[in-house]
Motif scaffolding. Structure first.
Motif, PDB file in Angstrom:
ATOM      1  N   ALA A 175       0.817  -1.210   0.000  1.00 44.05           N
ATOM      2  CA  ALA A 175       0.000   0.000   0.000  1.00 44.05           C
ATOM      3  C   ALA A 175       0.850   1.260   0.000  1.00 44.05           C
ATOM      4  O   ALA A 175       0.505   2.253  -0.623  1.00 44.05           O
ATOM      5  N   GLU A 176       1.990   1.240   0.720  1.00 47.64           N
ATOM      6  CA  GLU A 176       2.813   2.438   0.786  1.00 47.64           C
ATOM      7  C   GLU A 176       3.422   2.765  -0.570  1.00 47.64           C
ATOM      8  O   GLU A 176       3.659   3.916  -0.879  1.00 47.64           O
ATOM      9  N   GLU A 177       3.682   1.716  -1.389  1.00 45.82           N
ATOM     10  CA  GLU A 177       4.259   1.951  -2.698  1.00 45.82           C
ATOM     11  C   GLU A 177       3.201   2.252  -3.750  1.00 45.82           C
ATOM     12  O   GLU A 177       3.493   2.793  -4.796  1.00 45.82           O
ATOM     13  N   SER A 178       1.948   1.872  -3.497  1.00 43.47           N
ATOM     14  CA  SER A 178       0.879   2.092  -4.465  1.00 43.47           C
ATOM     15  C   SER A 178       0.529   3.574  -4.510  1.00 43.47           C
ATOM     16  O   SER A 178       0.369   4.212  -3.478  1.00 43.47           O
ATOM     17  N   LYS A 179       0.390   4.090  -5.708  1.00 44.73           N
ATOM     18  CA  LYS A 179       0.104   5.507  -5.884  1.00 44.73           C
ATOM     19  C   LYS A 179      -1.051   5.673  -6.855  1.00 44.73           C
ATOM     20  O   LYS A 179      -1.325   4.809  -7.695  1.00 44.73           O
ATOM     21  N   VAL A 180      -1.733   6.809  -6.752  1.00 46.81           N
ATOM     22  CA  VAL A 180      -2.859   7.102  -7.620  1.00 46.81           C
ATOM     23  C   VAL A 180      -2.798   8.575  -8.002  1.00 46.81           C
ATOM     24  O   VAL A 180      -2.157   9.386  -7.311  1.00 46.81           O
ATOM     25  N   THR A 181      -3.435   8.943  -9.099  1.00 50.19           N
ATOM     26  CA  THR A 181      -3.444  10.330  -9.557  1.00 50.19           C
ATOM     27  C   THR A 181      -4.536  11.098  -8.802  1.00 50.19           C
ATOM     28  O   THR A 181      -4.737  10.900  -7.618  1.00 50.19           O
ATOM     29  N   PHE A 182      -5.275  11.965  -9.500  1.00 50.89           N
ATOM     30  CA  PHE A 182      -6.400  12.663  -8.875  1.00 50.89           C
ATOM     31  C   PHE A 182      -7.686  11.844  -8.935  1.00 50.89           C
ATOM     32  O   PHE A 182      -8.760  12.352  -8.645  1.00 50.89           O
ATOM     33  N   ALA A 183      -7.590  10.559  -9.328  1.00 46.79           N
ATOM     34  CA  ALA A 183      -8.745   9.665  -9.230  1.00 46.79           C
ATOM     35  C   ALA A 183      -9.079   9.493  -7.750  1.00 46.79           C
ATOM     36  O   ALA A 183      -8.191   9.505  -6.901  1.00 46.79           O
ATOM     37  N   ASP A 184     -10.351   9.303  -7.438  1.00 43.85           N
ATOM     38  CA  ASP A 184     -10.759   9.274  -6.037  1.00 43.85           C
ATOM     39  C   ASP A 184     -10.065   8.186  -5.226  1.00 43.85           C
ATOM     40  O   ASP A 184      -9.430   8.468  -4.220  1.00 43.85           O
ATOM     41  N   CYS A 185     -10.194   6.943  -5.655  1.00 47.88           N
ATOM     42  CA  CYS A 185      -9.786   5.837  -4.783  1.00 47.88           C
ATOM     43  C   CYS A 185      -8.905   4.794  -5.434  1.00 47.88           C
ATOM     44  O   CYS A 185      -8.233   4.039  -4.731  1.00 47.88           O
ATOM     45  N   ALA A 186      -8.918   4.675  -6.740  1.00 43.33           N
ATOM     46  CA  ALA A 186      -8.183   3.608  -7.410  1.00 43.33           C
ATOM     47  C   ALA A 186      -7.895   4.030  -8.845  1.00 43.33           C
ATOM     48  O   ALA A 186      -8.562   4.914  -9.392  1.00 43.33           O
ATOM     49  N   PRO A 187      -6.925   3.390  -9.496  1.00 40.46           N
ATOM     50  CA  PRO A 187      -6.570   3.785 -10.861  1.00 40.46           C
ATOM     51  C   PRO A 187      -7.647   3.497 -11.901  1.00 40.46           C
ATOM     52  O   PRO A 187      -7.705   4.165 -12.925  1.00 40.46           O
ATOM     53  N   TYR A 188      -8.491   2.485 -11.655  1.00 44.45           N
ATOM     54  CA  TYR A 188      -9.497   2.094 -12.640  1.00 44.45           C
ATOM     55  C   TYR A 188     -10.858   1.927 -11.983  1.00 44.45           C
ATOM     56  O   TYR A 188     -10.961   1.489 -10.831  1.00 44.45           O
ATOM     57  N   LEU A 189     -11.902   2.252 -12.745  1.00 42.62           N
ATOM     58  CA  LEU A 189     -13.272   1.971 -12.330  1.00 42.62           C
ATOM     59  C   LEU A 189     -13.916   1.150 -13.445  1.00 42.62           C
ATOM     60  O   LEU A 189     -14.030   1.611 -14.585  1.00 42.62           O
ATOM     61  N   VAL A 190     -14.317  -0.068 -13.105  1.00 40.00           N
ATOM     62  CA  VAL A 190     -14.885  -1.015 -14.063  1.00 40.00           C
ATOM     63  C   VAL A 190     -16.385  -1.109 -13.826  1.00 40.00           C
ATOM     64  O   VAL A 190     -16.825  -1.315 -12.691  1.00 40.00           O
ATOM     65  N   VAL A 191     -17.183  -0.979 -14.900  1.00 34.90           N
ATOM     66  CA  VAL A 191     -18.638  -1.113 -14.777  1.00 34.90           C
ATOM     67  C   VAL A 191     -19.149  -2.051 -15.861  1.00 34.90           C
ATOM     68  O   VAL A 191     -18.467  -2.332 -16.849  1.00 34.90           O
ATOM     69  N   SER A 192     -20.396  -2.503 -15.678  1.00 30.97           N
ATOM     70  CA  SER A 192     -21.041  -3.418 -16.622  1.00 30.97           C
ATOM     71  C   SER A 192     -22.265  -2.758 -17.230  1.00 30.97           C
ATOM     72  O   SER A 192     -23.124  -2.234 -16.514  1.00 30.97           O
ATOM     73  N   SER A 193     -22.373  -2.805 -18.566  1.00 28.76           N
ATOM     74  CA  SER A 193     -23.541  -2.213 -19.224  1.00 28.76           C
ATOM     75  C   SER A 193     -24.802  -3.033 -18.968  1.00 28.76           C
ATOM     76  O   SER A 193     -25.918  -2.503 -19.079  1.00 28.76           O
ATOM     77  N   ALA A 194     -24.664  -4.317 -18.609  1.00 28.11           N
ATOM     78  CA  ALA A 194     -25.841  -5.117 -18.255  1.00 28.11           C
ATOM     79  C   ALA A 194     -26.508  -4.553 -17.011  1.00 28.11           C
ATOM     80  O   ALA A 194     -27.746  -4.546 -16.901  1.00 28.11           O
ATOM     81  N   SER A 195     -25.730  -4.057 -16.076  1.00 23.39           N
ATOM     82  CA  SER A 195     -26.291  -3.447 -14.872  1.00 23.39           C
ATOM     83  C   SER A 195     -26.957  -2.117 -15.208  1.00 23.39           C
ATOM     84  O   SER A 195     -27.960  -1.738 -14.603  1.00 23.39           O
ATOM     85  N   MET A 196     -26.397  -1.418 -16.187  1.00 20.09           N
ATOM     86  CA  MET A 196     -27.019  -0.171 -16.615  1.00 20.09           C
ATOM     87  C   MET A 196     -28.411  -0.431 -17.153  1.00 20.09           C
ATOM     88  O   MET A 196     -29.348   0.342 -16.922  1.00 20.09           O
ATOM     89  N   SER A 197     -28.575  -1.554 -17.871  1.00 18.19           N
ATOM     90  CA  SER A 197     -29.890  -1.908 -18.402  1.00 18.19           C
ATOM     91  C   SER A 197     -30.893  -2.116 -17.274  1.00 18.19           C
ATOM     92  O   SER A 197     -32.077  -1.787 -17.408  1.00 18.19           O
ATOM     93  N   ASP A 198     -30.417  -2.648 -16.156  1.00 21.93           N
ATOM     94  CA  ASP A 198     -31.302  -2.839 -15.009  1.00 21.93           C
ATOM     95  C   ASP A 198     -31.732  -1.497 -14.426  1.00 21.93           C
ATOM     96  O   ASP A 198     -32.860  -1.358 -13.945  1.00 21.93           O
TER      97      ASP A 198
END
Length: 354
Positions: free
Chosen positions: A194-217
């Motif tokens: 964790a001490e070596e892990s870094k992130v930019t101005f993203a809130d919490c993590a480098p990537y945010l993954v979503v599913s379009s199937a959930s969007m349909s719901d």
């Protein structure tokens, strides 16, 4: 499943730039959230303070359209971001600004920036850029550039022990795959460093993954023909053709582009805020049914005890060691390579989880 879209946000709080392909790095897609806007607020004694700007509190940001021009092969510094401001009808004329993609920081003032108790430094861009954004927003704003500075990831490993599954031989991604490890073991590759892990101005993590199937719901929660807009959830990676809505809640790891492709570890759920209620066409909170999206999700999407008052959509994710520098493309196959039996619990030291 396939990659439906890849998105990067060169300036935090503004619209996305769509990508056909992208190199993955441990800090996210190249140029993602390397710039940020800060409001300058003056106290009664005239002392200025800086407020981090985000689309939830600065909805006018939805009317800025950034486009990245990559650096040329012969000059690594000639890349640029072209930002077009399109005010709502009747509120002024369209304006355009060009910003160096990798500006020189020599002589620039250094500013302290803290997001969710994760501090860093940033360079204040020259006045011409700050004034342009100030004129567009209607209040004093400065544009800052992260440069070589990054923020520490405050990832915690105190999740509930959700059992993880891995696809059976032959590439099956069914729910009855054989058990191979626990969620805590998935976390270790990220949280032990964790001490070596870094992130930019993203809130919490480098990537945010979503599913379009959930969007349909989510669409079914609105009267016909109204639909929810997946761009309000500000994803980096949109995955299509999931077997059913919300199965990404249990994704522990996905592989993009086959077994030898990039692997993304899906660590945390993303709790949602009022930013999903913004009308991107007006740059204001929506006044129709779309302005009730957050409330509509409250009924059945409060599935994470770590953020029990926030509905969940998407997974905060990190690049697995060994995938650095690989390329992902729209249309690439996506496989779930690790799956949790239970919901993970959001536990970020910089945010309240009670």
């Amino acid at each position: 499943m396939k990659i439906e879209a890849l998105l990067t946000y060169p300036i935090k709080g503004l619209r996305a730039h769509s990508l056909d392909s992208a190199e993955v790095t441990k800090h996210g897609f190249s140029y993602d959230r390397r710039f940020m806007l800060l409001e300058v607020k003056k106290g009664e004694d005239g002392t200025p303070t800086l407020r981090n700007m985000a689309i939830a509190h600065d909805p006018r940001g939805s009317r800025f359209f950034p486009k990245i021009q990559q650096p040329s092969d012969y000059n690594a510094k000639d890349g640029k971001i072209t930002v077009v401001f399109k005010p709502p009808p009747g509120e002024g004329e369209e304006k355009t600004l060009e910003i160096p993609l990798e500006p020189s920081t020599e002589g620039l003032e250094v500013t302290e920036v803290t997001m969710h108790k994760s501090p860093t430094k940033a360079y204040q861009m020259p006045e011409e850029y700050c004034k342009w954004f100030t004129d567009c927003f209607g209040y004093e704003v400065i544009l800052v550039y992260l440069g070589e500075h990054l923020r520490p990831v405050l990832m915690s490993s105190t999740h509930a022990d959700a059992t993880t599954q891995q696809p059976a031989s032959g590439g099956s991604t069914g729910w009855l795959s054989s058990i191979t490890s626990t969620a805590t073991s998935i976390l270790s590759s990220v949280t032990n460093n964790a001490e070596e892990s870094k992130v930019t101005f993203a809130d919490c993590a480098p990537y945010l993954v979503v599913s379009s199937a959930s969007m349909s719901d989510l669409h079914r929660r609105f009267p016909e023909p109204m639909k929810a807009d997946i761009m309000k959830f500000r994803p980096n990676i949109i995955v299509s053709d999931a077997e059913k809505p919300w199965e990404e809640d249990y994704w522990g790891e996905i592989a993009i582009g086959g077994a030898e492709g990039a692997k993304i570890e899906c660590i945390h759920n993303c709790g949602r805020c009022k930013s999903v209620n913004i009308d991107y066409e007006t740059g204001k909170p929506a006044t129709d049914e779309s302005g009730k999206l957050l409330a509509k999700m409250q009924s059945d999407r409060r599935v994470d005890k770590g953020v029990k008052y926030s509905p969940i959509f998407g997974r905060y994710s990190f690049l697995e060691a060994g995938s650095e520098g690989k390329t992902v493309k729209v249309g690439d196959e996506v496989m779930v390579t690790k799956r949790n039996e239970e919901h993970t619990r959001f536990d970020w030291k910089g945010l309240a989880t009670t």
